[in-house]
Design a protein around this motif. Structure first.
Motif: not given
Lengths: 175, 386
Positions: B288, B322, B338-341
């Motif tokens: 994240y 993201g 934000v970015v998440s994976r």
């Protein structure tokens, strides 16, 4: 791990019992293998999809990267939880055209839970993410990536870094 | 909850040691029980329609429990709080929706008390908000360390909260819709401390007579395996000073700039330097990132990404993007993308936080991260599976 394992029972070690190799295999090796190699799923979309305005739409992932438990259904674009448990899910979707709003969420057996909704996504990078932790019944509940726009748009697959994708990992027994 | 397993303690086996059933029960049996059902909480607000005062970081009331196996939350009392029942690091996320009727901005975050310290709020995604539908939905994540645990509601017990922000000038309610509603998760992901720099367990086949169990074998396949799974690689870094700028770029690049994150919350495998992290072992990692900036009146867009260099992602460095959002076009307004994976990485692969912003006047923006600012830039990485 060559064969996907089911979630193991909690090993019980009886006193006054002389274990043989098979006991160590069943009581230690197999449970530890499952704890190390969790149920996982990863997929992305590399062919653009038209997202029609209005209702929540299922993201049609066309490239499965990892599915050792064979839960993916390419026709309905859903991943069926193989065993009951808590599943950690991440979803990302980016839109190439410029809708006034974009919702990205996670579908659990037909119910969508929205993760985020930038009111007006960027014209150059219109993306949103979703994260969730969901208790699923094995063989019954399924997981999907979901997007919703307020004017018909297309997903952005112009680069690896923009592929819509979904990842799932088993997080616990869920009970 | 006294009968629930606690964080397993892996024994060190020595030569000619008599291994008794109670020892295996406590180390392996209880260890597996804990690792396959660690403390976790999933809460939602589905019917409270909680009001959020303007410009006030507000703890969200969770009127619906989807999961709470260690009993850290009660709807009837302290509904906005999840108390730590087991010490360790928790991966926490929060999403919220402001049922907006005014212009402004919205945000969500994670707050709470860690290790008996002060109550702090760590905010996440922050986006512009309009007076008309659609409503803004934001998300956030944070690693939280709870060490003072086990007493629900105790004055000195650590706790976690989900936080909502309404930058609309008047009090507005959280949306409790069928599909859009505040949502929070907290998952135990690692012990407070442990043995780091262990390999991913291979869980070898047990010897068949006349072969016998050696000290090395049992320590590798029981002790070390439990230790690794109890204390896997986790990492959180954030920007804790001033001066970093993010230039305006017209087109989103395939490889964005690497953001400096000069402070670390945790890095148990010593895998990161100033926000550039190298996978110490292979595995599936949750990642994240968030980029917080201070805008101009000419700001247009902001995006967050993860720079990855891995054969699993093309083999050359690239950015996995993201959220991409429009910017709040007010001088000094804060935005956060934000970015998440989950990423499949090999040992030696690298990750860092990246970002992109566009300004109609080609102005760069200041990256936010001073600790006293609730919105700062950070990167979280957690090993989740082999």
């Amino acid at each position: 791990m060559s064969t996907p394992l089911p979630p193991p029972a909690v090993p019980v070690f009886p006193a006054g019992y002389a274990p043989v190799t098979a006991d160590f295999t069943n009581l230690i090796q197999i449970p530890m293998q499952f704890a190390t190699n969790r149920i996982v799923f990863r997929a992305n979309q590399q062919t653009t999809q038209s997202i029609t305005t209005g209702a929540y739409r299922i993201i049609t992932y066309d490239t499965v990267l990892e599915d050792p438990y064979s839960g993916w259904n390419s026709g309905s674009h859903q991943w069926l939880a193989p065993y009951t448990g808590l599943y950690e899910v991440t979803v990302f979707c980016s839109i190439a055209t410029n809708p006034a709003s974009l919702q990205v969420g996670i579908g659990i057996t037909g119910t969508t839970i929205v993760g985020s909704q930038p009111e007006t996504p960027s014209a150059q990078l219109g993306g949103a993410i979703a994260y969730g932790l969901y208790a699923c019944t094995g063989g019954q509940d399924y997981i999907q990536g979901i997007a919703q726009v307020d004017n018909t748009s297309s997903t952005d697959v112009s680069a690896i870094g923009r592929y819509p994708r979904m990842e799932i990992v088993y997080a616990g027994r869920g009970n | 909850m006294s009968n629930l397993p606690t964080v397993p303690v892996a024994p060190d086996y020595v030569n000619e040691q008599l291994i008794l059933a109670p020892g295996l029960r406590s180390s392996v049996g209880d260890g597996i029980a804990f690792l396959l059902s660690p403390p976790a909480f999933v809460g939602a607000q589905t019917n409270t329609l909680q009001g959020v005062a303007p410009s006030t970081l507000t703890a969200i009331q969770w009127d619906t429990e989807s999961y709470d196996n260690y009993g850290g939350h009660r709807i009837a009392t302290s509904s906005n709080t999840y108390y730590g029942m087991i010490p360790g690091w928790y991966l926490c996320t929060c999403s919220s929706f402001i049922n907006s009727t005014t212009n402004g901005d919205a945000s969500s975050g994670i707050g709470g008390v860690q290790s008996g310290g002060a109550n702090q709020q760590y905010m996440g995604q922050r986006i512009p908000m309009g007076a008309a539908p659609p409503v803004p939905g934001t998300t956030s994540a944070k690693l939280m360390l709870m060490t003072q645990t086990g007493t629900f509601g105790g004055g000195s017990n650590d706790y976690i909260q989900g936080i909502a922000w309404n930058g609309g000038g008047i009090s507005q309610s959280l949306l409790n819709g069928s599909n859009q509603f505040p949502y929070m998760t907290a998952t135990w992901v690692a012990a407070q401390s442990g043995t780091s720099s262990l390999p991913v367990p291979v869980n070898a086949a047990w010897p068949v007579p006349p072969s016998y169990i050696t000290t090395s074998f049992i320590n590798t396949n029981v002790s070390n395996a439990i230790q690794f799974l109890t204390y896997p690689p986790i990492y959180e870094a954030f920007y804790n000073t001033t001066g970093q700028r993010l230039a305006s770029v017209t087109s989103v690049p395939s490889l964005g700039p690497t953001m400096l994150l000069n402070s670390e919350t945790v890095d148990n495998y010593n895998a990161g330097i100033n926000g550039s992290w190298t996978a110490p072992v292979s595995g599936l990692y949750y990642a994240y990132g968030q980029i917080a900036v201070s805008n101009h009146a000419t700001s247009v867009s902001l995006g967050a990404g993860l720079n990855v260099n891995s054969s699993n992602y093309g083999g050359t460095p690239l950015t996995l993007w993201g959220s991409g959002q429009q910017a709040t076009q007010i001088t000094s307004a804060i935005n956060c993308a934000v970015v998440s994976r989950h990423l499949r990485l090999n040992a030696g692969d690298t990750l860092s936080l990246s970002a992109w912003q566009n300004d109609s006047g080609a102005n760069g923006v200041n990256v936010l991260g001073v600790l006293t600012n609730n919105w700062s830039s950070r990167l979280i990485i957690v090993w989740r599976s082999a």
